[in-house]
Scaffold this active site. Structure first.
Site: not given
Length: 1070
Positions: A77, A80-81, A171
């Protein structure tokens, strides 16, 4: 000539394998397809759509959270950012985002268990508005160039690392009070720790920064290592859609994506361990949700179906277990008053591991008490399915409906000619395989999860990542014996009402569409009937040519303007839906649906889907509404469920709630959730019966028929609606007209409310600047253009750079008659602080606007014009556009084109003047209204402080992780009292066995951090709302008084005489 940023690439000679051009597609699909494979083994699906407004691309990488290292959850994750933050070719971190914004684009990404998906859409036509080609490229070219670089040479910029990890953390915090995330993670946490399904997939600042850095790990190096280890061309799938010919798309893709390295990595599979071992079966888990919900879930390890795309036995089984018609599990448990809903189906966990088959049942209070009986009935039905041979006709019904639905599955091991149709089609009936799949649904191969605020047992545990309270125990022998008996039941000792479903009468048989050539699709529907009872609008589908339609009916009545009557109306609609449940299930399976909502202006009814049987469903809905027998037992169940849903709304994310409050504050009459919830508690069954009589007695109806119907059909439908309800006409003098408040120059109003959820640490602000009335198109054009100009800088500054929260956005705001600009932020920082940051952003935005080049200004204008003129993507979307124009009561069917006419002449000087008058924080003329939702919980202890503290303790990895989580909550809970913080810290560390010298050192570190970063040091705490223009903010204490002091706008009215839309020659009613 092509824009310099869209220069076509040089033509390189690269051998490309054409895999197939013969893809299975829907009959009405006029797009062209080609599947190619580049020399680096990257597989690409190219799509040529000559009519699309938007070009798009997506890359799916076969790596996700399952590939995270066990001691650093969230790595996939985080990568991805970080991948978006600059590349060697385009090193400016927001270059990609700005390019998208300049060309009507959107971009996003998500991380799943076994894949990470990056995607965008962008304007499909060049700036000269001619057709795109190799020499006249659309913005897709520049977008692909930038997009490809993420997979070639990303920079993982050091100065963006901390910000993006905080974005990941934000998030995660956004989801901490979300039951879907909490309960999903609970089942994962309780699964086999040797299988990656056990992972905490999102990650947070502790797992991705605090703990690794405390161990001396360079986290940036770890993310680069993860990228290098797992990202390979042969693990990627690319899909590109554009107006360009396939050969042009292929040339661009070849040029830009061939440089991605191929590391010849094997496709990820997890075969060594299973997610749920025998030790994880035969147990029941009780969990406490945030929302007031009750649910029973039976989870079975299940046959892996990834390679069974032709037969998909799990779909056959889920169709029957999830059925809601007569003879089903749902029909029986609903008749007992035990359940409000049921779902069933297989879930793919990962390649190489068993799937999971879940049966979820939404329980009533009585259902919770009788959950064991429900489990028994489920196993009786499974026994019935084993006993009955798999039925060809059931499969054929499923196959018939699946044939009209398509999806893409590029990462799946299916023939490439089936990429478009994928798993959405059923191709072969295999009764043997269905029986084998049923063999997984056994009494020794499942576990139970019961969620309730009032569980029948004591909850003595907390889940590590979300803090969900739960307990876990073996299924009692008494229940297990019942289950075994039920699983072996026969027709002689089984619950009598269980049986297989009947044939579905809603399966469409008439799918014919008469397609005619039209020069230009009609902009507006026509009025084919207009009298004292009903006005009917009609438009034959002249764009999509599909066998579908929508019928929308507004039943206008003044009685629902009262909160008490709207509450009764809500229960009335819920009772109608409850009565229709069994009947409607077949329609839903066959692609036909309906909606019924009670609003302030009356009742809204819509039926939609395949037009063949649409009139049958509409008539049944209307007859049920007219003849409904309101039974006291069902009323009690529906009322309790509806009251819970209203209470639960108060526990939803603050950013979800706050828009409704702004509508309430800015509209002359608006029943809030609280108004209706308060009335619901006192509504009786007799009150709903009374509402039914009064509502049906008198109304005015407005109808839209759009789609694959002829005019005569629409008139017959209107007659059927009228003769079924038979209301008296409601005279126009009794029609209520909504109005928005008008905010005078210099208005500066703030309304505050404390969130109900005591554990939610997130505040939220809705910050609105009033710019005028909806009928003022020039002003709306300026407002929309400002939104376009601000949108990307807002995200970049307030979310990416300042990290105010994960949810940060701005846009054009509107209510029933007025317009403005708004910001919404959800954050751990307080609303007054968020307001100061918005105002600082606006100050900077004013300077940015003044310094903007004419070229950049025109790019923004062009991007907005393209976005405004985008065509509807489906018949359903076009129906909604027409209905919005009708229900607004302005009847502005040509609104988008007229807005563009007002956009084209706008100059930069016009926008600076507009900004300085209506938006600039120091402007005495601007009018502002802000709503604050304030959290009860505090989250003022920063992760930076926790990180610095953990480093002094030299704890082992697992202890450090738990310590970081525990200290964050313990120290935040001390309420800014330094002595309480230190006392709690000391007690906790002694409990861990930390040596006294280190405890004392940690205490001193904390005192130092408290003095440097505590309350009052850089973060606004309980401050007054900001004001930069000399006005004193007015705190709204009584909303009624507030509204009384403000004028209202003019009510909406038709832009032109409705007689211009008349087409009445066939109307027998004149």
């Amino acid at each position: 000539m092509a824009n310099s940023e869209e220069t076509p690439p040089p033509q390189a000679r690269v051998e490309v394998e054409v895999v197939t051009e013969n893809l299975e597609t829907p009959e009405l699909d006029d797009r062209s397809y080609r599947v190619i494979r580049l020399p680096n083994q990257l597989e690409v699906l190219l799509v040529h759509d000559p009519a699309t407004d938007k070009a798009a691309a997506a890359v799916d990488v076969n790596v996700g959270s399952h590939s995270d290292e066990d001691d650093m959850p969230g790595m996939a994750h985080a990568v991805e950012h970080l991948l978006f933050m600059g590349t060697k070719k385009f090193p400016v971190e927001n270059d990609y985002h700005q390019y998208m914004s300049n060309h009507s684009g959107l971009r996003n990404a998500f991380t799943a268990a076994t894949s990470t998906n990056y995607h965008f859409e962008v304007s499909a036509k060049p700036s000269n508005d001619e057709e795109p080609s190799a020499t006249n490229p659309s913005p897709l070219l520049g977008a692909l160039d930038r997009f490809a670089q993420f997979f070639i040479e990303p920079l993982f910029l050091e100065n963006t690392l901390d910000r993006e990890l905080r974005a990941v953390d934000s998030e995660n915090k956004k989801n901490l009070q979300n039951d879907n995330w909490r309960l999903h993670q609970l089942k994962k946490t309780l699964s086999n720790p040797k299988h990656p399904h056990h992972h905490f997939s999102t990650g947070n600042l502790e797992t991705l920064k605090t703990i690794p850095e405390a161990k001396g790990i360079n986290v940036r190096d770890k993310f680069i290592e993860f990228y290098e280890k797992h990202y390979s061309a042969n693990r990627m799938k690319l899909c590109v859609l554009g107006r360009e010919p396939l050969d042009v798309l292929q040339a661009w893709v070849t040029e830009y994506f061939s440089p991605i390295k191929n590391k010849n990595l094997p496709r990820n599979r997890w075969e060594d361990e299973v997610p749920f071992t025998k030790d994880h079966l035969g147990i029941q888990i009780f969990a406490n949700p945030i929302m007031d919900t009750r649910e029973l879930t039976l989870s079975f390890p299940f046959m892996e179906q990834e390679n069974l795309y032709e037969t998909q036995p799990g779909e056959y089984i889920s169709h029957l277990i999830g059925h809601e018609g007569p003879g089903s599990i749902m029909s029986y448990v609903k008749s007992k008053g035990w359940a409000n809903g049921l779902s069933a189906g297989p879930i793919n966990i990962c390649p190489g591991s068993p799937d999971q088959f879940d049966i979820g049942i939404a329980l009533t209070e009585e259902g919770l008490k009788n959950y064991k009986e429900i489990v028994k009935v489920v196993f009786e039905y499974i026994a019935l399915l084993r006993e009955a041979e798999p039925q060809q006709w059931i499969f054929d019904e499923q196959k018939g409906m699946a044939d009209v639905n398509f999806s893409q599955s590029m990462q799946k091991p299916i023939p490439r000619e089936h990429l478009v149709s994928g798993y959405s089609k059923l191709r072969r009936f295999d009764p043997k395989l269905i029986k084998e799949a049923l063999g997984w649904l056994r009494s020794d191969n499942f576990f139970l999860v019961v969620t309730s605020r009032n569980p029948p047992v004591t909850l003595d545990k907390k889940e590590k990542w979300y803090g969900t309270e739960y307990t876990i125990q073996s299924i009692p022998n008494t229940l297990m014996n019942k289950v075994k008996t039920a699983a072996a039941s026969t027709p002689g000792n089984r619950t009598a009402t269980l049986h297989l479903p009947h044939k579905n009468q809603f399966i469409p048989t008439k799918l014919y569409v008469e397609k005619k050539e039209v020069k230009e699709p009609a902009i507006a529907p026509r009025i084919i009937r207009d009298d004292s009872t009903v006005r009917t609008w009609y438009k034959k589908d002249d764009t999509f040519w599909v066998p579908k339609a929508s019928i929308m009916v507004s039943c206008r009545t003044p009685i629902t303007s009262l909160a008490s009557m709207q509450a009764a109306g809500r229960l009335f609609t819920d009772l109608i839906k409850d009565a229709l449940r069994e009947y409607y299930y077949d329609a839903r399976l066959a692609g036909v649906g309906y909606t019924m909502i009670c609003k302030e202006r009356g009742m809204y009814i819509e039926v939609f889907g395949y037009n063949d049987k649409l009139s049958v469903l509409l008539e049944q809905v209307l007859v049920t509404m007219r003849d409904l027998d309101i039974r006291d037992d069902r009323f009690a169940i529906i009322k309790e469920r509806t009251i819970r849903s209203y209470r639960n709304w108060e526990l939803s994310a603050p950013s979800t709630q706050i828009g409704g409050y702004m509508s309430w504050l800015t509209t002359d009459h608006y029943n809030t959730i609280f108004d209706i919830a308060e009335e619901l508690s006192v509504v009786t069954a007799d009150a709903v019966r009374s509402f039914k009589r009064e509502f049906l007695a008198q109304m005015h109806m407005e109808v839209l028929v759009h789609g694959n119907f002829y005019k005569e059909d629409a008139l017959k439908l209107t007659d059927m609606i009228e003769t079924t309800i038979k209301p008296r006409p409601l005279p126009p003098s009794q029609w209520r007209s909504p109005r928005g408040l008008v905010f005078s120059p210099g208005s500066n109003c703030v309304w505050k409310k404390t969130l109900k959820d005591p554990a939610n640490v997130n505040h939220s602000i809705h910050y609105m600047l009033y710019t005028g009335a909806k009928i003022d198109r020039p002003q709306r054009a300026r407002t929309a253009l400002l939104d376009q100009i601000m949108h990307e800088p807002c995200f970049d500054q307030l979310r990416t750079k300042e990290q105010l929260g994960y949810i940060v956005y701005c846009g054009s705001w509107s209510n029933v008659t007025t317009f403005g600009v708004y910001f919404i932020i959800q954050s751990e920082k307080t609303a007054p602080y968020l307001a100061t940051r918005i105002e600082k952003f606006l100050e900077d935005m004013g300077k940015r606007l003044e310094n903007m080049t004419e070229e950049e200004f025109e790019k923004n204008k062009r991007s907005l014009i393209e976005r405004t003129l985008e065509k509807a993507k489906s018949s359903e979307e076009e129906s909604n556009w027409h209905w919005q124009a009708i229900q607004s009561e302005y009847y502005m069917f040509n609104d988008r084109r007229l807005i563009v006419d007002n956009l084209k002449p706008l100059t930069k000087a016009d926008m600076i003047e507009f900004f300085n008058h209506y938006i600039k924080p120091s402007s005495p003329s601007r009018a502002k209204v802000a709503a604050y939702l304030e959290a009860q919980a505090k989250s003022d202890v920063t992760t930076k402080q926790i990180t610095d503290l953990i480093k002094t303790l030299d704890l082992d990895e697992s202890t450090a992780a738990q310590t970081a989580t525990d200290l964050q909550s313990r120290l935040s809970a001390a309420g800014h009292d330094e002595e309480k913080e230190v006392e709690g810290l000391v007690d906790y560390l002694y409990g861990l066995g930390v040596p006294e010298a280190k405890v004392k050192a940690a205490s001193e570190v904390w005192r130092k951090l408290h003095s440097e970063h505590g309350p009052g040091n850089g973060v606004v705490k309980d401050a007054e709302p900001p004001s930069s223009n000399g006005t004193t903010p007015t705190l709204i204490k009584d909303v009624r008084d507030f509204k009384a002091l403000h004028a209202t706008s003019r009510a909406p009215y038709p832009e032109k005489d409705l007689a211009e839309y008349y087409d009445l020659e066939f109307s027998s009613n004149g």
